[in-house]
Structures are given as structure tokens and as C-alpha cells.
Motif scaffolding. Structure first.
Motif, PDB file in Angstrom:
ATOM      1  N   LEU A 102       8.309   3.144  42.837  1.00  0.00           N
ATOM      2  CA  LEU A 102       9.310   3.246  43.888  1.00  0.00           C
ATOM      3  C   LEU A 102       8.677   3.637  45.232  1.00  0.00           C
ATOM      4  N   TRP A 144      20.277   0.263  45.347  1.00  0.00           N
ATOM      5  CA  TRP A 144      19.329  -0.260  46.326  1.00  0.00           C
ATOM      6  C   TRP A 144      18.541  -1.379  45.653  1.00  0.00           C
ATOM      7  N   GLY A 162      14.944  -2.702  41.911  1.00  0.00           N
ATOM      8  CA  GLY A 162      15.661  -1.673  42.643  1.00  0.00           C
ATOM      9  C   GLY A 162      16.057  -0.503  41.772  1.00  0.00           C
ATOM     10  N   ALA A 185      12.056   1.179  49.856  1.00  0.00           N
ATOM     11  CA  ALA A 185      13.076   2.217  49.636  1.00  0.00           C
ATOM     12  C   ALA A 185      12.747   3.471  50.422  1.00  0.00           C
ATOM     13  N   MET A 220      15.655   5.009  52.796  1.00  0.00           N
ATOM     14  CA  MET A 220      16.348   6.252  52.449  1.00  0.00           C
ATOM     15  C   MET A 220      16.895   6.961  53.676  1.00  0.00           C
TER      16      MET A 220
END
Length: 196
Positions: A26, A99, A79, A31, A35
């Protein structure tokens, strides 16, 4: 069936409960930048590792189950998504933190994830499924309404976001047989996008 049981999948996606082993995967995605737009502030700080640690801590409570999403055709990371605010007594939960990696947005992956999460919630005897999305994200609201969720209203100044702004959140839900009907709509949507 438990919400976190293995086998949460359909023909397009496989969802696996998030573990420490997923941190590096991740961390290497967009991402981290995203965020700042979609994550609320947390007490331990606004950086990727704080959010990841916070997610693992929430998972221990039993009322938050985070998943990684994998595209089945090639095993690519697709995701994350979570079940949040789970109440087994009141048979309700929220589908949260969805996401999808940028190159898979607008494809059949998104409704396939929605389909998998709603099917599992129904199979786990959940009566109410909630979805919160920023009031400003009309595209997201339309997408959620497309599979039958009913808009209930707006939670004003509900989250202070990581970027310091306050977000009004639209609340949508599926109750009882509405969730069963949404499964049929999402199956049709997945087929439609696969044929496009």
C-alpha cells in the motif's frame, strides 16, 4: 458466515483481510497522496504509517474489518475497502474507506468490489448497510445511488480531514430487501462494463 471469513470474492476481485504484510504494498501506491483528500484526522498523526497502524489497531476491536482488493485476472493489487461501525446486535455496518488504484477506476472492478462487500454483508445477516461519502463528491453519490442506495441526508462538518478542512458527509443506505435488489443491479453493472 462471518464478515471476515475467507472466500470474499467474485469472478473479478478477491478481498483479503489487511495484515502487516500489506504495509509495503500500500505504501508504494498513490493511496499515500490520496489520503489527504479522503482520510479524517487521527490522533496519532497524519502520515501513511500512522494511518496503517491505526487501521491495524481498529481491526483488533472487531467492529472494523479492513481488506485489500486484488484483481483476479492477473493478481494485481486493486485497492482497499473496509467494514466499519459493525454492530452484530443491530445487524448493521458501514462500507468504508473504498479506494481503487487509478488505472482501475471506471472499470468493472469498482462495482465488483461493491457487489462482493454487499453480498457478504447480506450473507452475514446484516439488515442495514451504510455508506458515507463527501457531500462534495457528486460522482460518488450518483454511483452509490445507481445501485439502489437511498440518500438519507447530510452529516454536517462530520470529519476533520487530514488536510485540515471539514467535510460534510452524505449518508446513504440499503435496508432489508434493498440490499438484495442492489446485488442484482450490481451484477448487471459488472456485466455491462465487462462487455463495453
Amino acid at each position: 458466515m462471518k464478515l471476515e471469513d475467507p472466500g470474499l470474492e467474485n469472478e473479478l476481485v478477491s478481498l483479503k483481510v489487511l495484515t502487516e504484510d500489506d504495509r509495503d504494498i500500500l505504501a508504494g501506491t498513490s493511496a499515500v497522496e490520496a489520503m489527504w483528500q479522503w482520510m479524517p484526522v487521527i490522533a496519532t498523526g497524519t502520515n501513511f504509517h500512522s494511518y496503517f497502524d491505526h487501521t491495524l489497531e481498529l481491526k483488533k476491536s472487531g467492529d472494523y474489518i479492513p481488506f485489500t482488493i486484488w484483481r483476479k485476472s492477473d493478481g494485481a493489487f486493486a485497492g482497499v475497502v473496509a467494514y466499519a461501525d459493525i454492530s452484530r446486535t443491530h445487524r448493521r455496518l458501514r462500507i468504508a474507506s473504498l479506494w481503487i488504484v487509478e488505472e482501475m477506476r471506471g472499470t468493472a472492478i469498482v462495482p465488483a468490489v461493491q457487489l462482493a462487500t454487499i453480498e457478504r454483508a447480506v450473507a452475514s445477516r446484516m439488515r442495514r448497510i451504510e455508506i458515507l461519502t463527501p457531500e462534495s463528491n457528486e460522482r460518488s453519490i450518483r454511483s452509490i445511488e445507481r445501485f439502489g442506495a437511498k440518500r438519507e441526508g447530510t452529516l454536517r462538518s462530520y470529519f476533520r480531514m487530514a488536510n485540515g478542512t471539514w467535510a460534510d458527509m452524505a449518508i446513504l443506505s440499503l435496508v432489508g430487501d434493498e440490499a438484495v435488489a442492489s446485488i442484482a443491479l450490481l451484477r448487471d453493472r459488472v456485466r455491462e462494463l465487462q462487455q463495453a
